[in-house]
Scaffold this active site. Sequence first.
Site, short mmCIF file in Angstrom:
data_model
loop_
_atom_site.label_atom_id
_atom_site.label_comp_id
_atom_site.label_asym_id
_atom_site.label_seq_id
_atom_site.Cartn_x
_atom_site.Cartn_y
_atom_site.Cartn_z
N LYS A 1 -16.54 -35.50 -9.95
CA LYS A 1 -16.99 -34.62 -9.40
C LYS A 1 -16.07 -34.21 -8.25
O LYS A 1 -16.06 -32.88 -8.02
CB LYS A 1 -18.44 -34.95 -8.54
N GLN B 1 -25.07 -40.39 -5.15
CA GLN B 1 -24.94 -40.63 -6.38
C GLN B 1 -26.01 -41.90 -6.83
O GLN B 1 -25.93 -42.80 -6.09
CB GLN B 1 -23.48 -41.32 -6.86
N ASP C 1 -28.40 -31.10 -5.11
CA ASP C 1 -29.11 -31.61 -6.42
C ASP C 1 -30.15 -31.22 -6.68
O ASP C 1 -30.91 -31.21 -7.81
CB ASP C 1 -29.23 -33.28 -6.12
#
Length: 301
Positions: free
Chosen positions: A57, A101, A124
């Site tokens: 990412k 994460q 997210d």
Amino acid sequence: MQQESEAITIDGTEVSERVRGALGNCVATLDGAGVTPRLATVRMADDGASKTYVTMKRQACAELGIESDHHEIDSGASAAALFDRIDRLNDDDAVDGVLVQLPLPDHVDEREVFRRIRPEKDVDAFHPENVGRLVAGEPRYRPCTPHGIQKLLRAYDVDPAGKDAVVVGRSNVVGRPTANLLLRRAPGGDATVTVCHSRTQDLAAKTRTADILIAAAGEPELIDGEMLAEGVVIVDVGINRVSATERGPRLVGDVDFDSAKEKASAITPVPGGVGPMTVAMLLYNTVAAASERSGVAVDLP
């Protein structure tokens, strides 16, 4: 009766590159106004996979001109240590997006983590406010994998409107938000949606009704060609490691690709289908957050 023509392979890598190219123009617009999008990633795990995901990412951010900061929290630290770091990132005006994460250690409640991130920085789209806005049909951000699925369907001229879509899997990360996006009264939506899960009886009877099948159950090759109707469009979200080969573990989806492609009109491969789109849509949400924070309008793809 067999398909008269071979199923189209939906190339997520190619579509994601197109999305990134368009986002690069957005980043250039922001840069011209003195704004640099910034994503903060936080990791609190010992497993190698999460480290790989974060590295991937951050590399994607660097290629696009998005700044990224990474924060490591020891997996044995208290939940309070993680919350304190999130609070500091929430208060940092230079940070547009905060991504924690997964997975998290057992002693940390991931629901509390999702609630801790400010909704406007929740790229997210897991915060309850952002989930609620999605369900209400007014999303701030769309969750990365479900949004990526929509982009893949659009790229291959698959319009869900009026079609029967079957989503296999009801997770908060993929299954449920995908169903909500497909139901939404908006481009990329207006489908009639059935959600199946581990308690669904006679799964094959449901999957055979699908014009569009989204497989997100996390079970290797759960769905085969016998469970599908002719001409179905298949988006396989599953990434499962199964019996090792001479080159190491083999990756398969939730769909048995070889038998399914005999029925499908179009199908995503594993890997190379949904995965690249998930990263692309994280970049999308980060750019959207920077645009909203700065008031600089950009033409999001």
